[in-house]
Scaffold this motif. Structure first.
Motif, short mmCIF file in Angstrom:
data_model
loop_
_atom_site.label_atom_id
_atom_site.label_comp_id
_atom_site.label_asym_id
_atom_site.label_seq_id
_atom_site.Cartn_x
_atom_site.Cartn_y
_atom_site.Cartn_z
N LEU A 178 0.85 -1.19 0.00
CA LEU A 178 0.00 0.00 0.00
C LEU A 178 0.89 1.24 0.00
CD1 LEU A 178 -2.74 -0.99 2.62
CD2 LEU A 178 -2.75 -1.32 0.14
N GLU A 179 0.50 2.23 -0.78
CA GLU A 179 1.31 3.44 -0.92
C GLU A 179 0.91 4.46 0.14
OE1 GLU A 179 2.58 6.65 -4.34
OE2 GLU A 179 0.52 6.12 -3.96
N ILE A 180 1.13 4.09 1.39
CA ILE A 180 0.80 4.95 2.52
C ILE A 180 1.54 4.40 3.73
CG2 ILE A 180 -1.29 3.61 3.05
CD1 ILE A 180 -2.61 6.23 3.96
N SER A 181 1.97 5.27 4.63
CA SER A 181 2.69 4.81 5.81
C SER A 181 1.71 4.17 6.79
CB SER A 181 3.41 5.97 6.49
OG SER A 181 2.46 6.84 7.12
N PRO A 182 2.18 3.25 7.63
CA PRO A 182 1.29 2.66 8.64
C PRO A 182 0.65 3.70 9.55
CG PRO A 182 3.31 1.39 8.46
CD PRO A 182 3.51 2.64 7.63
N GLU A 183 1.41 4.74 9.87
CA GLU A 183 0.86 5.78 10.75
C GLU A 183 -0.27 6.55 10.07
OE1 GLU A 183 4.87 4.58 11.77
OE2 GLU A 183 4.08 5.46 9.92
N ASP A 184 -0.06 6.92 8.79
CA ASP A 184 -1.10 7.63 8.06
C ASP A 184 -2.31 6.73 7.80
OD1 ASP A 184 0.34 9.94 8.02
OD2 ASP A 184 1.01 9.76 5.95
N LEU A 185 -2.06 5.46 7.56
CA LEU A 185 -3.16 4.53 7.35
C LEU A 185 -4.01 4.42 8.61
CD1 LEU A 185 -4.40 2.63 5.26
CD2 LEU A 185 -2.88 0.83 6.10
N ALA A 186 -3.37 4.37 9.77
CA ALA A 186 -4.12 4.34 11.03
C ALA A 186 -4.91 5.63 11.23
CB ALA A 186 -3.15 4.12 12.20
N SER A 187 -4.32 6.76 10.83
CA SER A 187 -5.04 8.04 10.95
C SER A 187 -6.25 8.08 10.03
CB SER A 187 -4.09 9.19 10.61
OG SER A 187 -3.05 9.29 11.55
N VAL A 188 -6.10 7.56 8.81
CA VAL A 188 -7.23 7.51 7.90
C VAL A 188 -8.34 6.62 8.47
CG1 VAL A 188 -8.01 6.70 5.64
CG2 VAL A 188 -5.91 8.05 5.83
N LEU A 192 -12.23 7.66 9.23
CA LEU A 192 -13.37 6.95 8.66
C LEU A 192 -14.32 6.47 9.75
CD1 LEU A 192 -11.43 4.81 6.02
CD2 LEU A 192 -12.84 6.82 5.54
N ASP A 193 -13.77 5.93 10.83
CA ASP A 193 -14.60 5.45 11.94
C ASP A 193 -15.31 6.60 12.63
OD1 ASP A 193 -13.96 2.78 11.53
OD2 ASP A 193 -12.31 2.78 12.99
N ARG A 194 -14.56 7.66 12.91
CA ARG A 194 -15.13 8.78 13.65
C ARG A 194 -16.22 9.48 12.87
NH1 ARG A 194 -10.83 12.05 13.97
NH2 ARG A 194 -11.58 13.46 12.34
N ALA A 217 -5.19 -6.30 1.50
CA ALA A 217 -4.43 -5.45 2.43
C ALA A 217 -5.24 -4.23 2.83
CB ALA A 217 -3.11 -5.03 1.78
N TYR A 218 -5.95 -3.63 1.88
CA TYR A 218 -6.84 -2.52 2.23
C TYR A 218 -7.91 -2.97 3.22
CZ TYR A 218 -5.22 0.71 -1.46
OH TYR A 218 -4.49 1.58 -2.24
N ALA A 219 -8.52 -4.12 2.95
CA ALA A 219 -9.60 -4.62 3.81
C ALA A 219 -9.08 -4.90 5.21
CB ALA A 219 -10.21 -5.88 3.19
N ASP A 220 -7.87 -5.44 5.30
CA ASP A 220 -7.29 -5.71 6.60
C ASP A 220 -7.04 -4.43 7.39
OD1 ASP A 220 -6.00 -7.63 8.50
OD2 ASP A 220 -4.21 -6.44 8.03
N ALA A 221 -6.63 -3.38 6.68
CA ALA A 221 -6.31 -2.11 7.36
C ALA A 221 -7.54 -1.28 7.68
CB ALA A 221 -5.36 -1.29 6.49
N LEU A 222 -8.53 -1.32 6.81
CA LEU A 222 -9.68 -0.41 6.94
C LEU A 222 -10.95 -1.10 7.40
CD1 LEU A 222 -9.12 1.68 3.68
CD2 LEU A 222 -8.35 2.20 6.01
N GLY A 223 -10.95 -2.43 7.45
CA GLY A 223 -12.12 -3.16 7.93
C GLY A 223 -13.36 -2.86 7.11
N PRO A 224 -14.51 -2.73 7.77
CA PRO A 224 -15.76 -2.51 7.05
C PRO A 224 -15.85 -1.15 6.37
CG PRO A 224 -16.12 -2.35 9.42
CD PRO A 224 -14.73 -2.86 9.23
N ARG A 225 -14.90 -0.26 6.64
CA ARG A 225 -14.89 1.04 5.97
C ARG A 225 -14.42 0.93 4.52
NH1 ARG A 225 -18.34 3.91 8.81
NH2 ARG A 225 -18.00 3.51 11.04
N PHE A 226 -13.85 -0.20 4.18
CA PHE A 226 -13.39 -0.46 2.81
C PHE A 226 -14.46 -1.25 2.08
CE2 PHE A 226 -10.89 -3.12 -0.24
CZ PHE A 226 -10.41 -2.08 -1.03
N GLU A 227 -15.00 -0.68 1.01
CA GLU A 227 -16.08 -1.30 0.26
C GLU A 227 -15.61 -1.61 -1.16
OE1 GLU A 227 -19.57 1.15 0.55
OE2 GLU A 227 -19.84 0.72 2.69
N PRO A 228 -15.10 -2.81 -1.38
CA PRO A 228 -14.53 -3.16 -2.70
C PRO A 228 -15.57 -3.72 -3.65
CG PRO A 228 -14.11 -4.93 -1.16
CD PRO A 228 -14.85 -3.86 -0.38
#
Length: 303
Positions: A178-188, A192-194, A217-228
């Motif tokens: 994924l083209e994003i740092s783990p820290e930024d991915l957690a912030s995103v 999304l949750d908030r 990988a997106y689904a693992d990081a973003l959970g149900p907020r990722f709609e593929p």
């Protein structure tokens, strides 16, 4: 002849090589500068803003066609020129040359993953500007291929509400990267949750640039907020422009080169789904679903 945009900046219009190029003359071409980098941005429409980011090899007639569909649905399109010759029909060798230049450009992280491309800061500033100019609850963004993940990293801009990732293809050397740092991915994910927001994402089955492993990988990081959404490769336009036929070599471009604009076609249904998502998310419903702390701070010059 140069055209003068509404802010008094002379903008050199692109040259046109053949009748398959798109002159883009129904868009207003502006020069926009952030962080010392000036870029052409093609703007058209009224209503809330959507940033449409071209795939390789640039703002092709098919990318412009998609932008017009978004515009005609009642939204304002901001289409930045990030690479390639604006309006050019995607020939194979010319497109290959654009691709190679972008891969070594300091603006993009084509390889490695785990961090965003430097151009993401510029795009977040563009989203903030578009929100100030167009108003409404917030801004949408559609990224494609090389720019696919940019729509996700733009969620670090408070005005962003509606990210759409079409065949996100970076990093090129890690199918699950994924083209994003783990820290930024957690912030995103926290945003999304908030704010109760989602990320829409699209790919063709069997795409060698945007793989099932990347969507996992997106689904693992973003959970149900990722709609593929995954389309059958059989649904793709079998006769795309030469760059896609000869260089890409697989069903890839969901809403552009491989879209079939006909009733009942899965790719046309996806296009309509994306536009409906943008309209629904960006609709002004009284106070609207503006993100908390949505005061975009301008830290650079523009126009």
């Amino acid at each position: 002849m140069p055209a003068c945009d509404r802010h008094g900046v002379d903008v050199q219009q692109p040259s046109f090589d053949n009748d398959r190029d798109d002159r883009l003359d129904d868009f207003h071409c502006r020069t926009v500068t952030f962080h010392g980098a000036a870029r052409a941005v093609y703007v058209s429409g009224t209503g809330p803003a959507v940033i449409v980011m071209a795939e390789m090899p640039g703002i092709s007639p098919d990318v412009a066609r998609f932008a017009r569909w978004v515009r005609d649905a009642g939204l304002t399109v901001y289409m930045p020129s990030l690479f390639g010759r604006d309006g050019a029909y995607p020939e194979a060798e010319a497109g290959r040359a654009v691709f190679k230049r972008a891969c070594v450009s300091a603006e993009f992280r084509a390889f490695g993953g785990g961090a965003e491309s430097p151009v993401a800061d510029w795009l977040r500033a563009l989203a903030a500007l578009a929100h100030r100019e167009c108003g409404g609850p917030g801004v949408g963004a559609v990224g494609m291929c090389f720019t696919g993940n940019f729509a996700l990293t733009m969620m670090l801009e408070p005005s962003m509400l509606a990210p759409v990732l079409c065949q996100p293809s970076l990093p090129l050397d890690n199918p699950a990267g994924l083209e994003i740092s783990p820290e930024d991915l957690a912030s995103v994910r926290e945003v999304l949750d908030r704010e109760n927001l989602v990320v829409r994402a699209y790919r063709f089955e069997g795409d060698r640039f945007c793989t099932a492993a990347r969507f996992a990988a997106y689904a693992d990081a973003l959970g149900p907020r990722f709609e593929p959404r995954v389309l059958s490769a059989a649904a793709a336009n079998p006769a795309p422009p030469p760059f896609f036929e000869q260089f890409v070599g697989c069903a890839h471009s969901v809403v552009t080169a491989h879209l079939i604009d006909a009733e009942g076609e899965p790719t046309a249904a996806v296009r309509d789904e994306i536009i409906a998502f943008l309209i629904e998310t960006l609709a002004d419903k009284g106070a609207g679903p503006q993100r908390s702390g949505d005061v975009a701070q301008e830290n650079s010059n523009h126009d």
